[in-house]
Design an enzyme around this catalytic site. Structure first.
Site, PDB file in Angstrom:
ATOM      1  N   GLY A  12       0.734  -1.379  -0.091  1.00 52.12           N
ATOM      2  CA  GLY A  12       0.245  -0.008   0.040  1.00 52.12           C
ATOM      3  C   GLY A  12       0.818   0.616   0.117  1.00 52.12           C
ATOM      4  N   GLY A  13       0.087   2.759   0.098  1.00 46.82           N
ATOM      5  CA  GLY A  13       1.133   3.507   0.258  1.00 46.82           C
ATOM      6  C   GLY A  13       2.280   4.001   1.200  1.00 46.82           C
ATOM      7  N   ILE A  90      -6.665   1.616   7.948  1.00 48.25           N
ATOM      8  CA  ILE A  90      -7.826   1.078   7.184  1.00 48.25           C
ATOM      9  C   ILE A  90      -8.207   2.252   7.857  1.00 48.25           C
ATOM     10  CG2 ILE A  90      -8.392  -1.313   6.384  1.00 48.25           C
ATOM     11  CD1 ILE A  90     -10.405  -2.066   7.846  1.00 48.25           C
ATOM     12  N   TYR A 152     -10.954   5.353  14.514  1.00 49.71           N
ATOM     13  CA  TYR A 152      -9.612   5.146  14.095  1.00 49.71           C
ATOM     14  C   TYR A 152      -8.402   5.289  15.015  1.00 49.71           C
ATOM     15  CZ  TYR A 152      -5.570   6.060  10.963  1.00 49.71           C
ATOM     16  OH  TYR A 152      -4.198   6.391   9.966  1.00 49.71           O
ATOM     17  N   PRO A 182       2.343   9.295  11.681  1.00 49.77           N
ATOM     18  CA  PRO A 182       2.742   9.702  10.706  1.00 49.77           C
ATOM     19  C   PRO A 182       1.099  10.734  10.377  1.00 49.77           C
ATOM     20  CG  PRO A 182       2.261   7.991  10.006  1.00 49.77           C
ATOM     21  CD  PRO A 182       2.312   7.619  11.060  1.00 49.77           C
TER      22      PRO A 182
END
Ligand code: CAA
Length: 245
Positions: A12-13, A90, A152, A182
């Site tokens: 992924g990213g 996610i 989240y 991040p």
């Protein structure tokens, strides 16, 4: 001896940037969700074209049995995973009153319970080896909370609690455990924020830009170095100055 690094969510990213940066000095295994096998093989082939040999391994980090299977395969192949980057994550954004229970659970399972499922079956081999590096990816939105992200923010805040507890348990065994938080990094996850809101967020970043995935990979590389052995239980913010505490 080349150390072996597992990066969850490795295609992924953020994961891809971490896997490719580490591939210069480590034998890297990029984990992917089993349903993304075609994408993972394509990704691996793209890396091979530019001279990077990166292994891939299927495993659903939100599923205990899948992680046990993945760990058995990895330990049989490599003996020990020396470096573990718990990166897979996610979002399922919604205000609390509109959030379906399934979206709460999916985010808790994938972003928090995954640390237990992935790390537990790998930690004993690190202890036996007398060396290990675990880096858990959290978020600025854990540090400060975020409208629309009770799931989240809760899961990612839990990540750093896990880091601090495990860091104490394994400190005497040559294993460090750290968190990277991040800020807003140029990935699909941030691209999914509604345009107007994203523009507003960018104007609030003191450095004046969203982060690059490699900004995070750089921090990972720093924390996993052999001589970073006195850095444990810490949380490293990589956020362009958007949150300081
Ligand atoms: N603070 C206070 N109020 C806010 C607000 C905010 N940040 N954002 C919206 N509101 C208000 C709105 O003005 C609106 O008010 P009224 O009812 O009085 O009109 C009300 O809250 C409802 O807002 P929405 O219309 O936005 O509600 P929605 O259900 O349509 O959407 C949402 C809610 C899905 C959470 C949407 O706001 C959204 O996508 N927000 C972005 C969430 C976000 O930043 N996610 C980060 C993703 S990146 C990431 O997670 C990576 C990382 O680690 C950094």
């Amino acid at each position: 001896m080349t150390r072996v690094a597992l990066v969850t969510g490795g295609i992924g990213g953020l994961g891809s940037a971490i896997a490719t940066r580490l591939a210069k000095d480590y034998r890297v295994v990029a984990n992917y969700l089993p349903s993304l096998e075609t994408e993972a093989k394509y990704w691996q082939a793209q890396q091979a074209k530019v001279g990077m040999q990166i292994d891939i391994v299927a495993g659903d980090v939100s599923d205990a049995a899948s992680c046990e299977q993945m760990a058995s395969h990895l330990l049989a192949t490599h003996g020990c995973i020396d470096v573990l980057i718990n990166n897979a994550g996610i979002t399922r954004d919604a205000t609390l009153r509109k959030m379906p229970a399934a979206d709460w659970q999916a985010v808790i399972d994938t972003n928090l319970s995954s640390l237990f499922y992935v790390t537990q079956p790998l930690i004993n081999a690190m202890i036996s080896a007398g060396f290990g590096r675990v880096v858990n990816i959290s978020s600025v939105n854990a540090q400060r909370g975020q409208f629309g992200q009770t799931n989240y923010s809760a899961a990612k805040a839990g990540v750093h609690g896990f880091t601090k507890a495990l860091a104490q348990e394994v400190a005497a065994k040559g294993i460090t455990v750290n968190t990277i938080s991040p800020g807003f990094i140029n990935t699909d996850m941030v691209a999914a924020i509604p345009d107007e809101l994203r523009e507003q967020i960018i104007t609030d970043i003191p450095v004046g830009r969203v982060g690059k995935p490699d900004d995070i990979a750089r921090a990972v590389e720093f924390l996993i170095a052999d001589d970073a052995d006195y850095i444990t239980g810490t949380e490293l913010s990589v956020n362009g100055g958007i949150f300081m505490h």
